[in-house]
Design an enzyme around this catalytic site. Sequence first.
Site, PDB file in Angstrom:
ATOM      1  N   SER A  94       3.610  -2.439  10.233  1.00  0.00           N
ATOM      2  CA  SER A  94       5.008  -2.551  10.678  1.00  0.00           C
ATOM      3  C   SER A  94       5.547  -3.671  10.138  1.00  0.00           C
ATOM      4  CB  SER A  94       5.442  -1.939  11.976  1.00  0.00           C
ATOM      5  OG  SER A  94       5.129  -0.595  12.087  1.00  0.00           O
ATOM      6  N   ASN A 151       0.767  -1.157   0.020  1.00  0.00           N
ATOM      7  CA  ASN A 151      -0.042   0.091   0.046  1.00  0.00           C
ATOM      8  C   ASN A 151       1.025   1.184   0.021  1.00  0.00           C
ATOM      9  OD1 ASN A 151      -1.634   2.048   0.486  1.00  0.00           O
ATOM     10  ND2 ASN A 151      -2.072   1.256   2.497  1.00  0.00           N
ATOM     11  N   TRP A 152       0.866   1.917  -1.170  1.00  0.00           N
ATOM     12  CA  TRP A 152       1.779   2.976  -1.310  1.00  0.00           C
ATOM     13  C   TRP A 152       1.278   4.335  -0.712  1.00  0.00           C
ATOM     14  CZ3 TRP A 152       4.384   2.882  -6.935  1.00  0.00           C
ATOM     15  CH2 TRP A 152       5.292   1.680  -6.997  1.00  0.00           C
ATOM     16  N   LYS A 153      -0.011   4.317  -0.367  1.00  0.00           N
ATOM     17  CA  LYS A 153      -0.638   5.369   0.178  1.00  0.00           C
ATOM     18  C   LYS A 153      -0.525   6.530  -0.600  1.00  0.00           C
ATOM     19  CE  LYS A 153       0.224   3.388   4.813  1.00  0.00           C
ATOM     20  NZ  LYS A 153       0.066   3.623   6.220  1.00  0.00           N
ATOM     21  N   GLU A 209      -5.182  -5.257  10.657  1.00  0.00           N
ATOM     22  CA  GLU A 209      -4.103  -4.020  10.921  1.00  0.00           C
ATOM     23  C   GLU A 209      -4.443  -3.307  12.199  1.00  0.00           C
ATOM     24  OE1 GLU A 209      -2.293  -2.815   6.915  1.00  0.00           O
ATOM     25  OE2 GLU A 209      -3.802  -1.565   7.393  1.00  0.00           O
ATOM     26  N   GLU A 256      -6.938   4.629   8.067  1.00  0.00           N
ATOM     27  CA  GLU A 256      -6.523   5.982   7.660  1.00  0.00           C
ATOM     28  C   GLU A 256      -7.825   6.506   6.979  1.00  0.00           C
ATOM     29  OE1 GLU A 256      -2.787   5.442   5.646  1.00  0.00           O
ATOM     30  OE2 GLU A 256      -2.001   4.850   7.675  1.00  0.00           O
ATOM     31  N   GLY A 316       2.717   2.139  10.950  1.00  0.00           N
ATOM     32  CA  GLY A 316       3.633   3.082  10.769  1.00  0.00           C
ATOM     33  C   GLY A 316       4.342   3.488  11.711  1.00  0.00           C
ATOM     34  N   GLY A 345       2.829  -1.115   4.426  1.00  0.00           N
ATOM     35  CA  GLY A 345       2.764   0.147   3.853  1.00  0.00           C
ATOM     36  C   GLY A 345       4.052   0.659   3.686  1.00  0.00           C
ATOM     37  N   GLY A 346       5.227   1.305   4.447  1.00  0.00           N
ATOM     38  CA  GLY A 346       6.189   2.185   4.314  1.00  0.00           C
ATOM     39  C   GLY A 346       7.454   0.977   3.738  1.00  0.00           C
ATOM     40  N   HIS A 383      -9.337   1.063   5.217  1.00  0.00           N
ATOM     41  CA  HIS A 383      -8.054   1.176   5.816  1.00  0.00           C
ATOM     42  C   HIS A 383      -8.399   2.108   6.946  1.00  0.00           C
ATOM     43  CE1 HIS A 383      -4.002   2.538   6.571  1.00  0.00           C
ATOM     44  NE2 HIS A 383      -3.436   1.432   6.043  1.00  0.00           N
TER      45      HIS A 383
END
Length: 252
Positions: free
Chosen positions: A209, A9-11, A163, A95, A169, A230-231, A93
Amino acid sequence: MRRKLAAGNWKMNGLAPAMNEADALQAAHRNTDIDILLCPPATLLHRLSGRLAGSPIATGGQDCHPAESGAHTGDISAAMLVDAGATHVILGHSERREDHGESSEDVRAKARIAIEAGLTAVICVGESETQRDAANTLDIIAGQLAGSIPDIANASNLVIAYEPIWAIGTGKVPTLDQIGEVHDFIRARLERRFGEGVGLSTRILYGGSVKPDNATDIFEVSNVDGALVGGASLKAVDFSLIIKALEAAGKH
Ligand code: PEP
């Protein structure tokens, strides 16, 4: 058997040079025996889908609108994602649930239209730190699952991503026992609602993470069928190590 899935997930990250990361990933995993998914920002989706056509790497959106089309400035429909080459869409998600006030009912409506458009819905669930501290984790997950998954879901059009919000993150990761407890619980809920066939074949990802140095341990946990990353999915070198850990999981 459930096919493993590594999803990135590049957000809201990635401009044109991010294509190079996708190229590197593609070169490293031409002969993979797992599913790989990249969910870039909407601006890159069409380009990335074209670039990855014919490779084992699929693409997905990060959200869609619950309506088919219409006066919804700035939104993107499920059919538009398909048109841009996507096969999947991340929905619910944390977010989106937090920043855009999305309820589970909203997520269910989005998932329904996404599935009707031919997409696989990757529905995210997860508790906050306060909810975990108050021992409410399983109740929260149960409510999100019941509310967010449409009745038309089945093992080929649904993926669940667990999640924990406090792990996204942050570099904080639940213990392996905590991950296992929630994944087993999600599996049991899917079986209860959809029957053993669908319940046992729907994939459940862990997200929060996941990094190259913790992936191997996480992938050994029961009912963890892969990861939503993610990251660490932004750099091919890191995501590739996570993919390799998933490819190796259960093989020794
Ligand atoms: C995510 O946003 O879905 C996620 C899991 O992020 P990270 O891997 O950076 O914690």
